[in-house]
Design a protein around this motif. Structure first.
Motif, short mmCIF file in Angstrom:
data_model
loop_
_atom_site.label_atom_id
_atom_site.label_comp_id
_atom_site.label_asym_id
_atom_site.label_seq_id
_atom_site.Cartn_x
_atom_site.Cartn_y
_atom_site.Cartn_z
N ILE A 1 0.84 -1.19 0.00
CA ILE A 1 0.00 0.00 0.00
C ILE A 1 0.88 1.24 0.00
O ILE A 1 1.92 1.29 0.69
N ILE A 2 0.50 2.23 -0.80
CA ILE A 2 1.22 3.50 -0.86
C ILE A 2 0.97 4.26 0.44
O ILE A 2 -0.15 4.25 0.98
N VAL A 3 1.98 4.91 0.97
CA VAL A 3 1.93 5.45 2.33
C VAL A 3 0.80 6.45 2.53
O VAL A 3 0.17 6.48 3.60
N ASP A 4 0.52 7.32 1.54
CA ASP A 4 -0.55 8.30 1.74
C ASP A 4 -1.92 7.63 1.79
O ASP A 4 -2.77 7.96 2.62
N ASN A 5 -2.13 6.63 0.92
CA ASN A 5 -3.38 5.86 0.99
C ASN A 5 -3.44 5.07 2.29
O ASN A 5 -4.51 4.91 2.89
N CYS A 6 -2.30 4.60 2.75
CA CYS A 6 -2.23 3.85 4.01
C CYS A 6 -2.77 4.69 5.17
O CYS A 6 -3.54 4.21 6.00
N CYS A 7 -2.35 5.95 5.23
CA CYS A 7 -2.80 6.83 6.33
C CYS A 7 -4.31 7.03 6.27
O CYS A 7 -4.99 7.02 7.30
N MET A 8 -4.84 7.21 5.06
CA MET A 8 -6.29 7.37 4.91
C MET A 8 -7.03 6.10 5.32
O MET A 8 -8.02 6.14 6.05
N GLN A 9 -6.51 4.94 4.89
CA GLN A 9 -7.14 3.67 5.23
C GLN A 9 -7.06 3.39 6.74
O GLN A 9 -7.98 2.81 7.32
N LEU A 10 -5.97 3.81 7.36
CA LEU A 10 -5.83 3.60 8.80
C LEU A 10 -6.93 4.30 9.59
O LEU A 10 -7.49 3.74 10.53
N VAL A 11 -7.23 5.54 9.22
CA VAL A 11 -8.24 6.28 9.98
C VAL A 11 -9.66 5.90 9.56
O VAL A 11 -10.61 6.18 10.29
N ALA A 12 -9.80 5.25 8.39
CA ALA A 12 -11.13 4.87 7.92
C ALA A 12 -11.48 3.43 8.31
O ALA A 12 -12.55 3.16 8.85
N PRO B 1 -9.15 0.73 10.06
CA PRO B 1 -7.90 0.18 10.60
C PRO B 1 -7.94 -1.33 10.82
O PRO B 1 -6.90 -1.97 10.84
N GLU B 2 -9.16 -1.88 10.95
CA GLU B 2 -9.26 -3.31 11.23
C GLU B 2 -8.78 -4.18 10.06
O GLU B 2 -8.55 -5.39 10.22
N GLN B 3 -8.57 -3.60 8.89
CA GLN B 3 -8.10 -4.38 7.74
C GLN B 3 -6.61 -4.72 7.84
O GLN B 3 -6.13 -5.59 7.13
N PHE B 4 -5.88 -4.04 8.73
CA PHE B 4 -4.43 -4.25 8.82
C PHE B 4 -4.08 -5.24 9.92
O PHE B 4 -4.77 -5.33 10.94
N ASP B 5 -2.98 -5.94 9.72
CA ASP B 5 -2.49 -6.92 10.67
C ASP B 5 -1.04 -6.56 11.03
O ASP B 5 -0.81 -5.72 11.88
N VAL B 6 -0.06 -7.15 10.35
CA VAL B 6 1.33 -6.74 10.50
C VAL B 6 1.68 -5.79 9.37
O VAL B 6 1.34 -6.05 8.21
N MET B 7 2.33 -4.69 9.69
CA MET B 7 2.74 -3.72 8.68
C MET B 7 4.26 -3.59 8.74
O MET B 7 4.83 -3.43 9.83
N VAL B 8 4.92 -3.63 7.59
CA VAL B 8 6.37 -3.48 7.54
C VAL B 8 6.69 -2.25 6.70
O VAL B 8 6.13 -2.06 5.62
N THR B 9 7.57 -1.41 7.23
CA THR B 9 7.77 -0.10 6.62
C THR B 9 9.24 0.32 6.65
O THR B 9 10.00 -0.11 7.52
N PRO B 10 9.63 1.21 5.73
CA PRO B 10 10.91 1.90 5.90
C PRO B 10 10.84 2.84 7.10
O PRO B 10 9.78 3.00 7.72
N ASN B 11 11.94 3.49 7.41
CA ASN B 11 12.09 4.19 8.68
C ASN B 11 11.07 5.32 8.91
O ASN B 11 10.30 5.28 9.88
N LEU B 12 11.06 6.31 8.06
CA LEU B 12 10.20 7.48 8.29
C LEU B 12 8.72 7.10 8.26
O LEU B 12 7.94 7.51 9.13
N TYR B 13 8.31 6.33 7.26
CA TYR B 13 6.90 5.96 7.16
C TYR B 13 6.44 5.22 8.41
O TYR B 13 5.32 5.42 8.90
N GLY B 14 7.30 4.37 8.93
CA GLY B 14 6.93 3.60 10.12
C GLY B 14 6.67 4.46 11.33
O GLY B 14 5.78 4.18 12.14
N ASN B 15 7.44 5.55 11.46
CA ASN B 15 7.22 6.48 12.56
C ASN B 15 5.84 7.10 12.47
O ASN B 15 5.10 7.20 13.46
N LEU B 16 5.46 7.51 11.27
CA LEU B 16 4.16 8.16 11.06
C LEU B 16 3.01 7.14 11.22
O LEU B 16 2.01 7.42 11.88
#
Length: 373
Positions: free
Chosen positions: A237-248, A250-265
């Motif tokens: 998932i692209i990070v900007d869409n990820c942020c939108m999906q998280l707030v809309a 969030p139950e769809q996600f399980d384990v998420m793996v990210t590079p450094n900056l994206y993971g912080n956000l």
């Protein structure tokens, strides 16, 4: 200089073992599910960094609970402040020796020439994986239910590589470094975590539509590792869409793996959705060492009002210390601590301001102690 809790260690060695918990009807006994190796009960040394601001309050809460539990750990305490130019060598040596550290928040000055001590610790000890658990707690109302997300973030490179310079006055260049080695090992860690914890899906977060080489390499590494775990669903998932999906949703996600900056956000967003940063545990782990701390942003570390009123929330660090106890092969102590914390949250009588209450750090700590089996 380290402060060893020698009197506490003597109490551990001389105190009787906790009585077995009873469940169900009269005379029911806990089922034996794990056989320790000889010597597993020996007390373990843990490096303790109370940190800045509210750090000593919440690490003090952990020490109190550990003492009441007679947990087989003792602390070597070091004073470290976020405005120090470097982490003192004695602290690094202590963590190398003990393999495990518990720390409060360290304030990182914004701008200026002082580098982050948190980053120094991660790089010096090669703590390449950051893990944050973001899940709902019974009794703590949130906008979304059924949130149970684990954010696993690469911890040593990306935008946090610290490679910045001024090309000419008024023009600064900051380098983002992504390597196959680091991308592959964080992907392996994420899939291994999912496999060991019966998780069903791993989602890679990226911006490869724009950063085609850097994030493209990260995705390529994730895909290669995913192919070795056919029983675990993999998606991207692209990070900007990820942020939108998280707030809309969030139950769809399980384990998420990210590079450094994206993971912080992503981790801070997920924590806010699941109940707030004050209740989300986490840690940083490498091949040989682990540092446990509040999972999401410790942005309140320097909040003077919270500090003066002694109303910092100790829940996140208490749960992080339960993670630490499991890491040290003390699962029964970890279960007791985690159960007590969840009882306090569910009861709702003792909550700090961030959770809608007025309790002090000490009142929450006392409530956790009272709920220990």
């Amino acid at each position: 200089m380290a402060r060893r809790s020698a009197p506490f260690l003597r109490r551990i060695l001389s105190s009787p073992a906790p009585a077995p918990a009873h469940h169900g009807g009269a005379g029911a006994r806990r089922t034996v599910t794990y056989m320790p190796r000889p010597g597993d009960g020996n007390p373990r040394a843990v490096t303790l960094i109370p940190g800045d601001g509210i750090g000593p309050l919440v690490t003090g809460a952990v020490q109190q609970v550990m003492e009441v539990m007679h947990a087989p750990v003792y602390f070597e305490t070091y004073e470290v402040r976020g405005d120090m130019p470097t982490v003192p060598p004695a602290v690094i040596e202590s963590i190398r020796r003990n393999k495990v550290c518990l720390k409060g928040g360290l304030a990182t000055p914004v701008g200026g020439g002082v580098s982050s001590l948190n980053m120094q610790l991660r790089k010096e000890l090669d703590l390449y994986a950051s893990l944050v658990n973001c899940s709902n707690f019974p009794g703590l109302p949130t906008r979304h239910q059924d949130v149970d997300i684990v954010v696993i973030r690469e911890n040593t490179e990306g935008e946090y590589s610290g490679l910045e310079h001024e090309v000419v006055p008024g023009v600064v260049e900051s380098l983002k470094v992504i390597t196959k080695f680091c991308s592959e090992r964080i992907a392996k860690y994420a899939f291994e975590y999912a496999y060991l914890n019966n998780r069903k899906k791993v989602t890679a977060v990226h911006k490869a539509n724009i950063m085609k080489l850097a994030d493209g390499l990260f995705l390529e590494s994730c895909r290669e590792v995913a192919s070795k775990y056919p029983g675990i669903q993999y998606n991207e998932i692209i990070v900007d869409n990820c942020c939108m999906q998280l707030v809309a949703k969030p139950e769809q996600f399980d384990v998420m793996v990210t590079p450094n900056l994206y993971g912080n956000l992503v981790a801070n967003t997920a924590a806010g959705i699941a109940g707030g940063t004050g209740v989300m545990p986490g840690g940083n782990v490498g091949q040989d060492h682990a540092v446990f701390e509040q999972g999401a942003s410790a942005g309140n570390v320097g909040n003077e009002n919270i500090l003066e009123q002694k109303k910092a929330n100790p829940i996140a660090l208490l749960l992080s210390s339960a993670m630490m106890l499991r890491h040290l092969q003390f699962p029964s102590f970890a279960d007791r601590l985690e159960t007590a914390v969840k009882r306090v949250i569910a009861e709702g009588k003792y909550r700090t301001k961030d959770l809608g209450g007025t309790s002090t750090t000490q009142e929450v700590t006392d409530a956790v102690i009272a709920n220990l089996d």
